[in-house]
Design an enzyme around this catalytic site. Structure first.
Site, PDB file in Angstrom:
ATOM      1  N   PHE A 301      -4.052  -1.841  -0.558  1.00  0.00           N
ATOM      2  CA  PHE A 301      -2.248  -2.760  -0.682  1.00  0.00           C
ATOM      3  C   PHE A 301      -2.382  -3.575  -0.546  1.00  0.00           C
ATOM      4  O   PHE A 301      -1.994  -4.739  -0.326  1.00  0.00           O
ATOM      5  CB  PHE A 301      -1.366  -1.996   0.103  1.00  0.00           C
ATOM      6  CG  PHE A 301      -1.242  -0.215  -0.146  1.00  0.00           C
ATOM      7  CD1 PHE A 301      -1.098   0.722  -0.479  1.00  0.00           C
ATOM      8  CD2 PHE A 301      -2.166   0.133   1.549  1.00  0.00           C
ATOM      9  CE1 PHE A 301      -0.911   1.865  -0.186  1.00  0.00           C
ATOM     10  CE2 PHE A 301      -1.616   1.396   1.652  1.00  0.00           C
ATOM     11  CZ  PHE A 301      -1.398   1.982   0.792  1.00  0.00           C
ATOM     12  N   ASP A 370      -2.369  -2.854   4.163  1.00  0.00           N
ATOM     13  CA  ASP A 370      -0.719  -3.631   4.451  1.00  0.00           C
ATOM     14  C   ASP A 370       0.320  -3.201   2.835  1.00  0.00           C
ATOM     15  O   ASP A 370       0.342  -4.083   2.626  1.00  0.00           O
ATOM     16  CB  ASP A 370      -0.973  -5.200   4.581  1.00  0.00           C
ATOM     17  CG  ASP A 370       0.276  -6.223   4.433  1.00  0.00           C
ATOM     18  OD1 ASP A 370       0.587  -5.430   5.470  1.00  0.00           O
ATOM     19  OD2 ASP A 370       0.481  -7.006   3.884  1.00  0.00           O
ATOM     20  N   CYS A 396       5.172  -3.247   8.100  1.00  0.00           N
ATOM     21  CA  CYS A 396       6.899  -3.527   7.810  1.00  0.00           C
ATOM     22  C   CYS A 396       7.456  -2.552   8.231  1.00  0.00           C
ATOM     23  O   CYS A 396       8.925  -2.921   8.308  1.00  0.00           O
ATOM     24  CB  CYS A 396       6.848  -4.432   6.557  1.00  0.00           C
ATOM     25  SG  CYS A 396       6.748  -2.795   5.235  1.00  0.00           S
TER      26      CYS A 396
END
Length: 439
Positions: A301, A370, A396
């Site tokens: 990613f 990520d 996140c």
């Protein structure tokens, strides 16, 4: 109280119900007050620990419910007056009624408690990575609405399509916030107002970029006014009149610098909105990977090389994998532009098995992940087959991090280190970085 839940499966009530009393016991990582009523957990908006409130029920499920406090019988001494005049209507911030220290403590407590429950061995929880509490956003999307009184420029109201007018925003970098009233004035004189879509502002290291989404070609006068405005404000100007087709009308393509590298990006590409903490996050990831000149590192990613290219400066080889072809091309150009010869980039759908890909046949001893908010679940089984000794996972979304960490632990990895990154102060978002090592 570490409680992570998904809103996707919840069916919201179509009509508010009568108020119910709640005594708030805790605070979750999204800034919601937590109450227990007859064994059911309730998440109450605008409520703090030790407060007694009356709240309107928004939704109710078998195991949990959501409500919003509308009256207070007892207020917490920790409640503060929001600094923003439109807080509570604008959907951008959710935690301005909570002190910064309390925000950070609630987020960190929820994340660390839930992660530690996944394994018996202790996790080295590192100090929080922090930066500015305001003025940190280098990117913003502004919606445009047309009403009887003219054009409205602002952000979406919470849980609504209604646009809340915004003339300043303390979370934006000051140079972006200063443009808001000027843009409002520009759009107020627009000829074809109903063709206005939305605006995006980006503060790159080489200046401010403005992207206008417009439905169809611009009126000649609108076009002239827009170009003149961009010239007066020294903006790089981009216009999108058809879906996915962006034209550059003025200025330079944007870039930002990190770890001595210059990373160009398309105006619509994802970049971390907090430049200061992005730099701290990348530095932490490189440190935790314990890079050596012999390492071969896989970056899943990878976007346009935010981690891959700094990794390549310290490792023997870095390979970045991304699902979006345009970003793979941009990452490759960034490698060339920075004279980095030991980085390669490939387009691959990471939701599908990838062990038969040519790049996966290489030996990688370290990995960086990520992913977007939905996490890396579909990539983990195939990733574990590569048997990397060390993985750094940037997340996140704490809910998908916990889910994915559980799978990694089940596949022979140990979560050894973790830190929260306060990337988005005053909001319900939580960024973190974790290190997994092969047992």
């Amino acid at each position: 109280m570490a409680l992570f839940y998904s809103d996707k499966s919840a069916k919201k009530s179509t009509k508010p119900t009568a108020c119910r009393p709640f005594t708030i016991q805790d605070l979750d990582y999204q800034g919601l007050g937590v109450a227990k009523v007859e064994g059911k957990t309730w998440f109450v908006e605008n409520a703090l620990p030790n407060e007694q409130v009356e709240a309107v029920v928004i939704e109710e499920k078998r195991q949990f419910g959501r409500a919003k406090a509308v009256r207070f019988k007892q207020k917490s001494a920790n409640r503060q007056v929001p600094s923003c005049a439109i807080y509570g209507r604008c959907g951008g911030c959710q935690m301005q009624h909570i002190s910064l220290e309390m925000q950070r403590a609630a987020k960190q407590k929820a994340l660390f408690q839930r992660l530690q429950r996944l394994q018996d061995s202790p996790i080295d929880f590192q100090p929080m990575i922090v930066g500015r509490a305001t003025g940190y956003r280098r990117r913003a999307k502004l919606h445009i609405g047309v009403e009887k009184n003219g054009v409205v420029l602002g952000f979406r109201q919470a849980n609504s399509q209604q646009i809340v007018p915004v003339s300043e925003c303390e979370m934006l970098e000051p140079s972006l916030s200063a443009l808001l009233p000027k843009l409002q004035q520009l759009l107020s004189g627009w000829k074809n107002k109903k063709q206005l879509g939305h605006l995006e502002l980006v503060r790159a290291d080489n200046g401010i970029c403005l992207l206008l989404r417009h439905i169809g070609p611009l009126h000649q006068q609108d076009s002239e006014n827009l170009r003149q405005f961009a010239g007066m404000e020294n903006l790089s100007l981009f216009v999108m009149t058809e879906k996915e087709q962006v034209e550059q009308w003025r200025g330079e393509p944007p870039y930002y610098q990190i770890d001595g590298l210059k990373l160009a990006f398309s105006i619509r590409d994802f970049i971390q909105v907090n430049a200061e903490l992005n730099a701290s996050m990348v530095a932490t990831a490189l440190d935790w990977l314990s890079l050596t000149p012999q390492d071969r590192v896989l970056d899943l990613f990878c976007g346009m090389g935010n981690f891959t290219l700094p990794i390549a400066k310290q490792a023997a080889q870095a390979v970045g994998i991304e699902g979006v072809a345009a970003m793979v091309e941009q990452a490759t150009q960034n490698a060339v532009g920075n004279g980095i010869l030991n980085a390669q980039f490939f387009q691959t759908d990471l939701d599908q098995p990838f062990v038969d890909q040519l790049w996966a046949a290489e030996k990688f001893n370290k990995v960086l992940l990520d992913p977007a908010r939905n996490g890396a679940w579909f990539a983990l089984d195939h990733l574990c087959q590569l048997q990397p000794e060390r993985m750094v996972y940037v997340s996140c979304n704490p809910a998908t991090l916990v889910r994915d960490a559980e799978k990694l632990i089940a596949n022979g990895y140990r979560l050894t280190r973790c830190a929260m990154i306060d990337m988005f102060p005053n909001t319900a978002h939580l960024e973190s970085i974790s290190l997994f090592e092969k047992v």
